[in-house]
Design a protein around this motif. Structure first.
Motif, short mmCIF file in Angstrom:
data_model
loop_
_atom_site.label_atom_id
_atom_site.label_comp_id
_atom_site.label_asym_id
_atom_site.label_seq_id
_atom_site.Cartn_x
_atom_site.Cartn_y
_atom_site.Cartn_z
N GLU A 176 -1.81 17.05 8.63
CA GLU A 176 -1.54 16.60 7.60
C GLU A 176 -2.12 17.31 6.27
O GLU A 176 -3.51 17.85 6.33
CB GLU A 176 -2.32 15.14 7.65
N ARG A 177 -1.26 17.63 5.30
CA ARG A 177 -1.81 17.96 4.23
C ARG A 177 -1.89 17.04 3.03
O ARG A 177 -0.84 16.38 2.85
CB ARG A 177 -0.73 19.19 3.69
N PRO A 181 1.76 14.46 2.16
CA PRO A 181 1.73 13.43 3.38
C PRO A 181 3.34 13.20 3.83
O PRO A 181 4.27 12.95 3.34
CB PRO A 181 1.22 12.26 2.78
N ARG A 182 3.32 13.10 5.31
CA ARG A 182 4.35 12.64 5.89
C ARG A 182 4.50 11.30 6.12
O ARG A 182 3.52 10.27 5.86
CB ARG A 182 4.11 13.23 7.32
N PRO A 183 5.83 10.87 6.36
CA PRO A 183 6.01 9.18 6.50
C PRO A 183 5.36 8.99 7.80
O PRO A 183 4.97 9.33 8.69
CB PRO A 183 7.53 9.11 6.64
N ASP A 184 4.75 7.39 7.64
CA ASP A 184 4.14 6.97 8.66
C ASP A 184 4.77 7.01 10.04
O ASP A 184 3.99 7.26 11.19
CB ASP A 184 3.41 5.51 8.47
N ASP A 185 6.00 6.68 10.21
CA ASP A 185 6.70 6.75 11.33
C ASP A 185 6.91 8.07 11.81
O ASP A 185 6.64 8.34 13.34
CB ASP A 185 8.19 6.06 11.03
N LEU A 186 6.76 9.17 11.12
CA LEU A 186 6.62 10.50 11.64
C LEU A 186 5.49 10.77 12.05
O LEU A 186 5.60 11.37 13.12
CB LEU A 186 7.19 11.46 10.68
#
Length: 233
Positions: A176-177, A181-186
């Motif tokens: 994670e950067r 940020p990535r979506p929570d589901d991903l």
């Protein structure tokens, strides 16, 4: 004091590496379009060089500026990377060329320019990816570029070992950067496939880079260190 050059260090993994190594190294970084202001506010002693590493002609200037600033070079971290989702048809050639220019050709050009300055005990660390062996759908060229980087890492370890120069790579998994940020589901998908039950942090990768740059790794070369929490074991 040892001198480290970290490419692509304005944010994300590179920023964490620069912040970590600056505790006991003189550090130079490169950046392209993203200004490294937040990092330089934290560490004003870091020397920042603007450079477009997709053009291999810029590599020598980066090395020359680093040596002119600090007088030597001991650690080269090839972190700058092009991550461009691309198709596999002919229309994607421009993206594919950019990916290979930044991810493979730039490390080659930088090491070539750095070699006159690297002494026995120097360390080269290439930032690869788990995707080199577990290719990502929609990122075939990126995955292939990291596989090429792994092979080149091992080949250069063999070439430069007699000179006392170590060449290794760090292969992050899902990391994670804070800036993207990535979506929570991903994130949940990645976590469910990772033995340690979490995604990585930039500091996880920085710690691995610190180890490979240090004398503690003095008998380690030609290795691809997976730092992925047990992703897809």
């Amino acid at each position: 004091m040892r001198v480290a050059l970290i490419t692509g260090a304005a944010r994300g993994l590179g920023r964490a590496m620069a912040h970590d190594l600056a505790a006991d190294h003189d550090v130079a970084i490169t950046y392209n379009t993203t200004e490294p202001g937040p990092l330089l506010m934290e560490r004003p002693d870091i020397f920042a060089i603007q450079a477009d590493l997709s053009d291999p002609q810029n590599a020598k200037d980066v090395i020359d500026q680093t040596v002119a600033q600090f007088g030597r070079l001991d650690v080269l971290v090839n972190n700058a990377g092009a991550v461009v989702p691309n198709a596999y048809d002919a229309e994607a050639f421009d993206d594919t060329k950019l990916i290979f220019d930044v991810n493979v050709v730039a490390p080659m050009a930088l090491l070539s320019a750095a070699l006159p300055h690297l002494q026995p005990g120097a360390s080269v660390i290439n930032i690869s990816s788990t995707n080199a062996v577990l290719p990502a759908k929609g990122a075939s060229a990126y995955s292939a570029s990291k596989a090429a980087l792994n092979t080149w890492t091992r080949a250069m370890a063999k070439e430069l070992g007699p000179r006392g120069i170590r060449v290794n790579a760090v292969a992050p998994g899902a990391t994670e950067r804070p800036e993207s940020p990535r979506p929570d589901d991903l994130i949940k998908v990645f976590v469910d496939m990772t033995a340690l039950g979490r995604v990585g942090t930039p500091e996880d990768i920085a710690a691995a880079v610190r180890f490979l740059a240090s004398d503690a790794a003095g008998f380690i070369t030609g290795e691809i260190l997976n730092v992925n929490g047990g992703y897809r074991l």
